[in-house]
Design a protein around this motif. Structure first.
Motif, PDB file in Angstrom:
ATOM      1  N   ARG A   1      45.458  49.154  46.415  1.00  0.00           N
ATOM      2  CA  ARG A   1      44.074  48.789  46.085  1.00  0.00           C
ATOM      3  C   ARG A   1      43.981  47.934  44.814  1.00  0.00           C
ATOM      4  N   GLN A   2      44.736  46.867  44.791  1.00  0.00           N
ATOM      5  CA  GLN A   2      44.735  45.956  43.656  1.00  0.00           C
ATOM      6  C   GLN A   2      43.723  44.820  43.882  1.00  0.00           C
ATOM      7  N   LEU A   3      43.642  43.910  42.902  1.00  0.00           N
ATOM      8  CA  LEU A   3      42.676  42.814  42.941  1.00  0.00           C
ATOM      9  C   LEU A   3      43.382  41.464  42.902  1.00  0.00           C
ATOM     10  N   SER A   4      42.879  40.537  43.713  1.00  0.00           N
ATOM     11  CA  SER A   4      43.241  39.126  43.623  1.00  0.00           C
ATOM     12  C   SER A   4      41.966  38.320  43.832  1.00  0.00           C
ATOM     13  N   PHE A   5      41.924  37.105  43.272  1.00  0.00           N
ATOM     14  CA  PHE A   5      40.743  36.265  43.450  1.00  0.00           C
ATOM     15  C   PHE A   5      41.162  34.850  43.818  1.00  0.00           C
ATOM     16  N   ALA A   6      40.204  34.147  44.420  1.00  0.00           N
ATOM     17  CA  ALA A   6      40.427  32.751  44.791  1.00  0.00           C
ATOM     18  C   ALA A   6      39.101  32.031  44.741  1.00  0.00           C
ATOM     19  N   ARG A   7      39.157  30.732  44.521  1.00  0.00           N
ATOM     20  CA  ARG A   7      37.951  29.906  44.583  1.00  0.00           C
ATOM     21  C   ARG A   7      37.800  29.346  45.993  1.00  0.00           C
ATOM     22  N   VAL A   8      36.562  29.351  46.477  1.00  0.00           N
ATOM     23  CA  VAL A   8      36.300  28.725  47.766  1.00  0.00           C
ATOM     24  C   VAL A   8      36.616  27.238  47.640  1.00  0.00           C
ATOM     25  N   GLY A   9      37.467  26.752  48.514  1.00  0.00           N
ATOM     26  CA  GLY A   9      37.940  25.380  48.417  1.00  0.00           C
ATOM     27  C   GLY A   9      39.239  25.271  47.649  1.00  0.00           C
ATOM     28  N   GLY A  10      39.721  26.388  47.071  1.00  0.00           N
ATOM     29  CA  GLY A  10      40.970  26.385  46.320  1.00  0.00           C
ATOM     30  C   GLY A  10      42.183  26.484  47.229  1.00  0.00           C
ATOM     31  N   LYS A  11      43.365  26.473  46.608  1.00  0.00           N
ATOM     32  CA  LYS A  11      44.615  26.429  47.364  1.00  0.00           C
ATOM     33  C   LYS A  11      45.384  27.745  47.332  1.00  0.00           C
ATOM     34  N   GLN A  12      45.057  28.661  46.406  1.00  0.00           N
ATOM     35  CA  GLN A  12      45.862  29.865  46.324  1.00  0.00           C
ATOM     36  C   GLN A  12      45.060  31.041  45.794  1.00  0.00           C
ATOM     37  N   TRP A  13      45.615  32.244  46.034  1.00  0.00           N
ATOM     38  CA  TRP A  13      45.086  33.474  45.493  1.00  0.00           C
ATOM     39  C   TRP A  13      45.753  33.762  44.150  1.00  0.00           C
ATOM     40  N   HIS A  14      44.968  34.307  43.228  1.00  0.00           N
ATOM     41  CA  HIS A  14      45.480  34.653  41.902  1.00  0.00           C
ATOM     42  C   HIS A  14      45.469  36.176  41.748  1.00  0.00           C
ATOM     43  N   TRP A  15      46.639  36.733  41.549  1.00  0.00           N
ATOM     44  CA  TRP A  15      46.784  38.178  41.400  1.00  0.00           C
ATOM     45  C   TRP A  15      46.365  38.584  39.992  1.00  0.00           C
ATOM     46  N   ILE A  16      45.545  39.615  39.874  1.00  0.00           N
ATOM     47  CA  ILE A  16      45.102  40.099  38.561  1.00  0.00           C
ATOM     48  C   ILE A  16      46.137  41.090  38.035  1.00  0.00           C
ATOM     49  N   THR A  17      46.780  40.720  36.962  1.00  0.00           N
ATOM     50  CA  THR A  17      47.879  41.521  36.409  1.00  0.00           C
ATOM     51  C   THR A  17      47.483  42.276  35.152  1.00  0.00           C
ATOM     52  N   ILE A  18      46.203  42.206  34.758  1.00  0.00           N
ATOM     53  CA  ILE A  18      45.775  42.864  33.519  1.00  0.00           C
ATOM     54  C   ILE A  18      44.932  44.097  33.811  1.00  0.00           C
ATOM     55  N   SER A  19      45.025  44.610  35.051  1.00  0.00           N
ATOM     56  CA  SER A  19      44.269  45.815  35.392  1.00  0.00           C
ATOM     57  C   SER A  19      44.745  46.982  34.534  1.00  0.00           C
ATOM     58  N   PRO A  20      43.813  47.837  34.099  1.00  0.00           N
ATOM     59  CA  PRO A  20      44.230  49.052  33.389  1.00  0.00           C
ATOM     60  C   PRO A  20      45.218  49.851  34.229  1.00  0.00           C
ATOM     61  N   HIS A  21      46.020  50.637  33.580  1.00  0.00           N
ATOM     62  CA  HIS A  21      47.196  51.295  34.155  1.00  0.00           C
ATOM     63  C   HIS A  21      46.914  51.953  35.508  1.00  0.00           C
ATOM     64  N   TYR A  22      47.563  51.456  36.550  1.00  0.00           N
ATOM     65  CA  TYR A  22      47.539  52.044  37.883  1.00  0.00           C
ATOM     66  C   TYR A  22      46.125  52.251  38.445  1.00  0.00           C
ATOM     67  N   SER A  23      45.251  51.312  38.209  1.00  0.00           N
ATOM     68  CA  SER A  23      43.912  51.412  38.771  1.00  0.00           C
ATOM     69  C   SER A  23      43.935  51.063  40.251  1.00  0.00           C
ATOM     70  N   GLU A  24      43.371  51.929  41.075  1.00  0.00           N
ATOM     71  CA  GLU A  24      43.190  51.662  42.495  1.00  0.00           C
ATOM     72  C   GLU A  24      41.691  51.553  42.744  1.00  0.00           C
ATOM     73  N   TYR A  25      41.236  50.368  43.203  1.00  0.00           N
ATOM     74  CA  TYR A  25      39.810  50.073  43.242  1.00  0.00           C
ATOM     75  C   TYR A  25      39.182  50.473  44.570  1.00  0.00           C
ATOM     76  N   SER A  26      37.929  50.916  44.465  1.00  0.00           N
ATOM     77  CA  SER A  26      37.174  51.356  45.632  1.00  0.00           C
ATOM     78  C   SER A  26      36.067  50.376  46.010  1.00  0.00           C
ATOM     79  N   ASP A  27      35.445  49.720  45.016  1.00  0.00           N
ATOM     80  CA  ASP A  27      34.313  48.834  45.302  1.00  0.00           C
ATOM     81  C   ASP A  27      34.164  47.834  44.173  1.00  0.00           C
ATOM     82  N   CYS A  28      33.386  46.787  44.442  1.00  0.00           N
ATOM     83  CA  CYS A  28      33.201  45.722  43.456  1.00  0.00           C
ATOM     84  C   CYS A  28      31.888  45.009  43.740  1.00  0.00           C
ATOM     85  N   ILE A  29      31.171  44.624  42.691  1.00  0.00           N
ATOM     86  CA  ILE A  29      29.987  43.780  42.825  1.00  0.00           C
ATOM     87  C   ILE A  29      30.092  42.655  41.807  1.00  0.00           C
ATOM     88  N   HIS A  30      29.342  41.580  42.049  1.00  0.00           N
ATOM     89  CA  HIS A  30      29.245  40.516  41.050  1.00  0.00           C
ATOM     90  C   HIS A  30      27.910  40.646  40.357  1.00  0.00           C
TER      91      HIS A  30
END
Length: 432
Positions: free
Chosen positions: A211-240
């Motif tokens: 349950r990690q996080l990655s982001f990408a821009r619409v129209g972009g070429k790749q996904w970016h893995w988020i490596t600065i998550s607090p220790h062993y965080s497993e995510y359940s939900d997200c909003i902007h």
């Protein structure tokens, strides 16, 4: 001699000036727009022009349930209490896709090769997201002819040391979408950007492993893995919200991620609030600006065919100053919609067809959905005040079991209004 009374001439609605008619139709939700188009030929023509223009029809819509039926893809309108069938999209059999998100009227879908696309079912617009081979944990494996044979998925956290917790596992191209994706959320509406796809729109993806996080821009070429998550965080939900992504982990902690270009920063804005790992927890923002945590409780019947049922919800308001959550007995005039959609809280004063104090829910259990695709889906409403669940419609329910139904707010804004064709316009033609 008195003249005989002459009956007043009936109004000729076809003669209503186009500018006035357009203003009136623009104020309607789409079910009423479709109904009004049946009045006469000129009204139908004006309604079609509105839908084909795309950008001028931006009236806020009451959420619908996107689902499939034997007839094809449909939108069940809460406002109208009925379903509207959508024409088949060229080269896009939605029934063959998995749905992993819904934001701003766009579905996040995965095709048979597990590639992700954005799809607006109201307009037919589609946008490819970056290849899954650019995700950190995914390695494409080619055969002797240089063709894709499979993907190897690696298992490690972003927290150091980034060693393999398990050896890489092989998955077919069609299998990756079943184990990798959990939920995707958009920062804004891609169709509100410049023609061509909206490079200012960011997609935040909650994914496995862990349950990690990655982001990408619409129209972009790749996904970016988020490596600065607090220790062993497993995510359940997200909003902007307020220019950043508020991601909540399975212990109720909330981390705010701000994306700038290909870089991201993280701020811990709420510490853990749950003493165990929870799967069905959600984060939402109310119209008044409060942030909510929503806890969902489910039960699985023992008898065959096994079915999942939502037993209840608890709603808590986040107090960031005191670093705690406060139980809420009622939602007041607000209503919540949860599932694979971005979790949203709406005022029933603005959306009077929604029931105040109710939670509208669909299935989103990670393993249950995929292992029990043929089972009845858990869809309904929950009255927080008296703790009772109700079916959304009386039996039989019109939706099939798979792909999983999802809440969506219809969006009739088109990326390229000058392009030929419009799904909503085609629906209008068929209905009238």
């Amino acid at each position: 001699m008195d003249q005989p009374h002459q009956p007043a001439a009936s109004a000729d609605w076809a003669e209503l000036p186009t500018d006035i008619l357009t203003s009136v139709l623009l104020s309607l939700e789409f079910p009423d727009l479709f109904t009004s188009a049946a009045v006469c030929t000129s009204w139908r023509a004006t309604a079609r022009d509105i839908l084909h223009a795309g950008r001028i029809y931006s009236r806020a819509q009451t959420p619908c349930l996107f689902h499939t039926s034997p007839a094809g893809s449909e939108l069940y309108s809460i406002a109208a209490g009925k379903s509207y069938r959508l024409p088949d999209l060229p080269g896009s059999p939605v029934a063959d896709r998995y749905i992993w998100g819904s934001s701003h009227g766009w579905l996040v879908t995965a095709d048979a090769r597990s590639e992700l696309q954005l799809l607006n079912p109201a307009t037919g617009d589609q946008i490819d997201l970056p290849p899954i081979a650019t995700l950190e944990h995914v390695t494409p494996v080619l055969d002797g002819a240089g063709e894709l044979s499979r993907y190897d998925i690696s298992f490690y956290y972003s927290a150091p040391p980034r060693k393999e917790l398990n050896p890489p596992q092989p998955y077919g191209a069609d299998e990756v979408r079943e184990m990798l994706y959990l939920k995707a959320v958009l920062s804004n509406d891609p169709s509100s950007q410049q023609q061509g796809g909206g490079d200012d729109t960011v997609v935040m993806l909650i994914h496995n492993p862990y349950r990690q996080l990655s982001f990408a821009r619409v129209g972009g070429k790749q996904w970016h893995w988020i490596t600065i998550s607090p220790h062993y965080s497993e995510y359940s939900d997200c909003i902007h919200h307020n220019g950043g992504f508020y991601a909540m982990n399975r212990q109720g902690a909330i981390h705010r991620y701000t994306v700038e270009g290909s870089r991201v920063s993280c701020e811990i804005i709420l510490k853990d609030t749950i003493q165990y790992d929870a799967y069905n927890v959600y984060i939402a923002r109310t119209p008044s600006g409060d942030v909510l945590q929503v806890w969902r409780f489910t039960d699985i019947e023992d008898e065959e065919p096994q079915e999942m049922h939502t037993d209840g919800f608890e709603v808590h308001k986040v107090d960031f100053d005191k670093q705690c959550v406060v139980p809420m007995e009622t939602l007041g005039d607000d209503a919540l919609l949860i599932g694979h959609n971005h979790t949203c809280c709406l005022s029933t004063k603005d959306y009077p067809k929604l029931l105040p104090g109710h939670i509208y829910f669909t299935d989103d259990a990670e393993y249950w959905l995929l292992e029990k695709k043929s089972n009845r889906r858990d869809i309904g409403t929950y009255d927080l005040a008296d703790a009772t669940s109700h079916n959304l419609v009386s039996s039989p329910q019109p939706w099939l079991n798979w792909p999983n139904p999802v809440w969506i707010t219809p969006n009739f804004m088109r990326i390229n209004p000058s392009a030929a064709g419009c799904v909503a316009g085609d629906v209008l033609t068929r209905l009238t």
